[in-house]
Motif scaffolding. Structure first.
Motif, PDB file in Angstrom:
ATOM      1  N   PHE A 103      -3.358   3.111  -5.192  1.00 38.51           N
ATOM      2  CA  PHE A 103      -4.662   3.596  -5.634  1.00 38.51           C
ATOM      3  C   PHE A 103      -5.630   3.785  -4.472  1.00 38.51           C
ATOM      4  CE2 PHE A 103      -4.692   2.311 -10.396  1.00 38.51           C
ATOM      5  CZ  PHE A 103      -4.402   3.616 -10.766  1.00 38.51           C
ATOM      6  N   SER A 104      -5.165   3.695  -3.249  1.00 39.80           N
ATOM      7  CA  SER A 104      -6.044   3.915  -2.107  1.00 39.80           C
ATOM      8  C   SER A 104      -6.431   5.394  -2.028  1.00 39.80           C
ATOM      9  CB  SER A 104      -5.358   3.487  -0.805  1.00 39.80           C
ATOM     10  OG  SER A 104      -4.206   4.289  -0.561  1.00 39.80           O
ATOM     11  N   LYS A 105      -7.586   5.644  -1.462  1.00 45.62           N
ATOM     12  CA  LYS A 105      -8.052   7.025  -1.317  1.00 45.62           C
ATOM     13  C   LYS A 105      -7.080   7.855  -0.485  1.00 45.62           C
ATOM     14  CE  LYS A 105     -13.079   6.352  -1.681  1.00 45.62           C
ATOM     15  NZ  LYS A 105     -14.362   6.494  -0.927  1.00 45.62           N
ATOM     16  N   ILE A 106      -6.532   7.259   0.576  1.00 51.98           N
ATOM     17  CA  ILE A 106      -5.665   8.037   1.451  1.00 51.98           C
ATOM     18  C   ILE A 106      -4.367   8.417   0.753  1.00 51.98           C
ATOM     19  CG2 ILE A 106      -4.757   5.927   2.531  1.00 51.98           C
ATOM     20  CD1 ILE A 106      -5.142   9.475   4.090  1.00 51.98           C
ATOM     21  N   PHE A 107      -3.793   7.497  -0.044  1.00 52.74           N
ATOM     22  CA  PHE A 107      -2.535   7.817  -0.726  1.00 52.74           C
ATOM     23  C   PHE A 107      -2.762   8.881  -1.803  1.00 52.74           C
ATOM     24  CE2 PHE A 107       1.030   6.670  -3.708  1.00 52.74           C
ATOM     25  CZ  PHE A 107       2.061   7.055  -2.857  1.00 52.74           C
ATOM     26  N   ILE A 108      -3.822   8.753  -2.578  1.00 51.30           N
ATOM     27  CA  ILE A 108      -4.116   9.746  -3.610  1.00 51.30           C
ATOM     28  C   ILE A 108      -4.373  11.106  -2.973  1.00 51.30           C
ATOM     29  CG2 ILE A 108      -5.847  10.429  -5.323  1.00 51.30           C
ATOM     30  CD1 ILE A 108      -6.071   7.482  -6.103  1.00 51.30           C
ATOM     31  N   LYS A 109      -5.083  11.132  -1.860  1.00 50.36           N
ATOM     32  CA  LYS A 109      -5.361  12.395  -1.169  1.00 50.36           C
ATOM     33  C   LYS A 109      -4.065  13.056  -0.694  1.00 50.36           C
ATOM     34  CE  LYS A 109      -8.196  14.218   2.680  1.00 50.36           C
ATOM     35  NZ  LYS A 109      -9.138  15.069   1.914  1.00 50.36           N
ATOM     36  N   LEU A 110      -3.144  12.267  -0.196  1.00 50.20           N
ATOM     37  CA  LEU A 110      -1.882  12.809   0.299  1.00 50.20           C
ATOM     38  C   LEU A 110      -0.943  13.218  -0.833  1.00 50.20           C
ATOM     39  CD1 LEU A 110      -1.361  10.283   3.205  1.00 50.20           C
ATOM     40  CD2 LEU A 110      -1.471  12.764   3.495  1.00 50.20           C
ATOM     41  N   MET A 111      -0.994  12.499  -1.953  1.00 49.22           N
ATOM     42  CA  MET A 111      -0.105  12.803  -3.075  1.00 49.22           C
ATOM     43  C   MET A 111      -0.660  13.900  -3.972  1.00 49.22           C
ATOM     44  SD  MET A 111       2.582  10.851  -2.674  1.00 49.22           S
ATOM     45  CE  MET A 111       2.326  11.141  -0.906  1.00 49.22           C
ATOM     46  N   GLY A 112      -1.977  13.961  -4.146  1.00 50.44           N
ATOM     47  CA  GLY A 112      -2.570  14.974  -5.016  1.00 50.44           C
ATOM     48  C   GLY A 112      -2.412  14.682  -6.499  1.00 50.44           C
ATOM     49  N   THR A 113      -2.137  13.428  -6.866  1.00 48.55           N
ATOM     50  CA  THR A 113      -1.980  13.021  -8.264  1.00 48.55           C
ATOM     51  C   THR A 113      -2.792  11.748  -8.493  1.00 48.55           C
ATOM     52  OG1 THR A 113       0.003  11.749  -7.724  1.00 48.55           O
ATOM     53  CG2 THR A 113       0.326  14.025  -8.474  1.00 48.55           C
ATOM     54  N   SER A 114      -2.802  11.252  -9.744  1.00 45.33           N
ATOM     55  CA  SER A 114      -3.586  10.050 -10.029  1.00 45.33           C
ATOM     56  C   SER A 114      -2.967   8.788  -9.450  1.00 45.33           C
ATOM     57  CB  SER A 114      -3.744   9.887 -11.546  1.00 45.33           C
ATOM     58  OG  SER A 114      -2.514   9.453 -12.131  1.00 45.33           O
ATOM     59  N   CYS A 115      -1.651   8.786  -9.237  1.00 42.35           N
ATOM     60  CA  CYS A 115      -0.911   7.624  -8.717  1.00 42.35           C
ATOM     61  C   CYS A 115      -1.042   6.398  -9.625  1.00 42.35           C
ATOM     62  CB  CYS A 115      -1.346   7.284  -7.293  1.00 42.35           C
ATOM     63  SG  CYS A 115      -1.082   8.642  -6.124  1.00 42.35           S
ATOM     64  N   SER A 116      -1.299   6.617 -10.919  1.00 44.00           N
ATOM     65  CA  SER A 116      -1.408   5.521 -11.875  1.00 44.00           C
ATOM     66  C   SER A 116      -0.020   5.029 -12.280  1.00 44.00           C
ATOM     67  CB  SER A 116      -2.183   5.973 -13.109  1.00 44.00           C
ATOM     68  OG  SER A 116      -1.542   7.074 -13.726  1.00 44.00           O
ATOM     69  N   LEU A 117       0.011   3.818 -12.872  1.00 45.87           N
ATOM     70  CA  LEU A 117       1.278   3.193 -13.230  1.00 45.87           C
ATOM     71  C   LEU A 117       1.030   2.140 -14.302  1.00 45.87           C
ATOM     72  CD1 LEU A 117       0.669   0.386 -11.592  1.00 45.87           C
ATOM     73  CD2 LEU A 117       1.754   1.569  -9.693  1.00 45.87           C
ATOM     74  N   ALA A 118       2.105   1.516 -14.778  1.00 50.00           N
ATOM     75  CA  ALA A 118       2.000   0.380 -15.693  1.00 50.00           C
ATOM     76  C   ALA A 118       2.109  -0.907 -14.880  1.00 50.00           C
ATOM     77  CB  ALA A 118       3.113   0.439 -16.742  1.00 50.00           C
ATOM     78  N   TRP A 119       1.459  -1.993 -15.366  1.00 51.53           N
ATOM     79  CA  TRP A 119       1.536  -3.248 -14.617  1.00 51.53           C
ATOM     80  C   TRP A 119       1.376  -4.438 -15.549  1.00 51.53           C
ATOM     81  CZ3 TRP A 119      -2.496  -6.844 -14.276  1.00 51.53           C
ATOM     82  CH2 TRP A 119      -3.714  -6.420 -14.806  1.00 51.53           C
ATOM     83  N   ARG A 120       1.847  -5.577 -15.088  1.00 48.76           N
ATOM     84  CA  ARG A 120       1.690  -6.839 -15.792  1.00 48.76           C
ATOM     85  C   ARG A 120       1.838  -7.955 -14.763  1.00 48.76           C
ATOM     86  NH1 ARG A 120       5.658  -6.433 -18.774  1.00 48.76           N
ATOM     87  NH2 ARG A 120       7.165  -7.671 -17.597  1.00 48.76           N
ATOM     88  N   ASN A 121       0.846  -8.811 -14.679  1.00 50.12           N
ATOM     89  CA  ASN A 121       0.915  -9.899 -13.700  1.00 50.12           C
ATOM     90  C   ASN A 121       1.280 -11.191 -14.411  1.00 50.12           C
ATOM     91  OD1 ASN A 121       0.800 -11.428 -11.432  1.00 50.12           O
ATOM     92  ND2 ASN A 121      -1.382 -11.144 -11.033  1.00 50.12           N
ATOM     93  N   SER A 122       2.586 -11.468 -14.492  1.00 47.54           N
ATOM     94  CA  SER A 122       3.056 -12.668 -15.193  1.00 47.54           C
ATOM     95  C   SER A 122       4.214 -13.323 -14.451  1.00 47.54           C
ATOM     96  CB  SER A 122       3.479 -12.303 -16.616  1.00 47.54           C
ATOM     97  OG  SER A 122       4.467 -11.284 -16.620  1.00 47.54           O
ATOM     98  N   ALA A 123       4.183 -13.251 -13.112  1.00 46.04           N
ATOM     99  CA  ALA A 123       5.190 -13.914 -12.277  1.00 46.04           C
ATOM    100  C   ALA A 123       6.610 -13.517 -12.668  1.00 46.04           C
ATOM    101  CB  ALA A 123       5.017 -15.428 -12.324  1.00 46.04           C
ATOM    102  N   ASP A 124       6.837 -12.207 -12.852  1.00 46.42           N
ATOM    103  CA  ASP A 124       8.169 -11.706 -13.187  1.00 46.42           C
ATOM    104  C   ASP A 124       9.109 -11.832 -11.991  1.00 46.42           C
ATOM    105  OD1 ASP A 124       8.201  -9.228 -15.706  1.00 46.42           O
ATOM    106  OD2 ASP A 124       6.606 -10.660 -15.367  1.00 46.42           O
TER     107      ASP A 124
END
Length: 252
Positions: A103-124
């Protein structure tokens, strides 16, 4: 190695970070690179709280590969610095965005997409499977890499089709994630690698350190002289002008 350096200093996370990463995440990643690559590299660190985020034109002009970790303060990164890094990548500098740097500005700028994803923080438990055996980034890396505790990242990951998919991760909930992908932008090589959340000591994992060391070598430009960002070129008039004669013959 660029680090956001937010969690290391926040009231909520300072005690935990001092236990997991006493020298900061950026310090741990830099130490891993120095440990495995030795005299082949000169490793330096920079953080967001420094003037120009530690990424002045002079610093970037002397950087072959920039490794980037950010999470909580993406929006506070100066757009002028982002543009500077972007131009440098197009000119040939390698870039390694890590974990939540999707989600960094530089990665989104280089990819040209939202770069969104699914996540869950539960020590998987995360298993990082090699899907491009023989690629330089996978050299000496077991398949799978076993990470006992980690934040889950899952599909759909909104990125452009990778030039190469290197790793695929699976999690205890059955999720999958394209956890290691490469792209070329201009003359620069980019490798995104997802394992490495601030809540877990992932950057001390020997196999993760090996992946990052391999990726730095892969992303490094072959010739420093090629560090020139693409630009509009005002071409001179052509040396030869051809025009069709009325009888169909070509005169030059």
């Amino acid at each position: 190695m660029w680090g956001e350096n937010f969690h290391e200093n926040s009231d909520r996370d300072r005690e935990m970070m001092a236990r997991l990463y006493p020298d900061g995440m950026h310090g741990a990643i830099a130490a891993g690179l120095s440990e495995l690559l030795g005299d082949r590299v000169e490793v330096r660190t920079a953080t967001q709280d420094q003037p120009e985020h530690g990424l002045s034109a002079e610093v970037l002009d002397n950087t072959d590969v920039l490794t980037w970790w950010g999470h909580a303060t993406h929006g506070s990164v100066d757009d002028a610095v982002v543009d500077r890094v972007y131009s440098r990548v197009l000119g040939g500098m390698g870039l390694l965005p890590l974990h939540s740097a999707h989600f960094s500005k530089i990665f989104i700028k280089l990819m040209g997409t939202s770069c969104s994803l699914a996540w869950r923080n539960s020590a998987d438990t995360e298993l990082v499977w090699t899907v491009a055996p023989g690629h330089p980034i996978t050299e000496g890396v077991p398949s799978p890499i076993v990470i006992d505790e980690q934040e889950m990242y899952g599909e759909y990951f909104d990125i452009p089709q990778p030039d190469e998919q290197i790793f695929l991760s699976t999690f205890t909930g059955g999720e999958v994630f394209r956890s290691g992908c490469t792209w070329r932008r201009g003359k620069g090589r980019i490798f995104y690698f997802s394992p490495g959340d601030q809540d877990y000591p992932v950057y001390h994992h020997p196999d993760i350190k090996r992946v990052l060391a391999n990726a730095v070598q892969w992303a490094a430009p072959q010739r420093s002289i090629d560090f020139v960002a693409p630009a509009v070129v005002n071409e001179p008039a052509p040396r030869f002008r051809a025009q069709l004669a009325q009888d169909g013959e070509v005169s030059a």
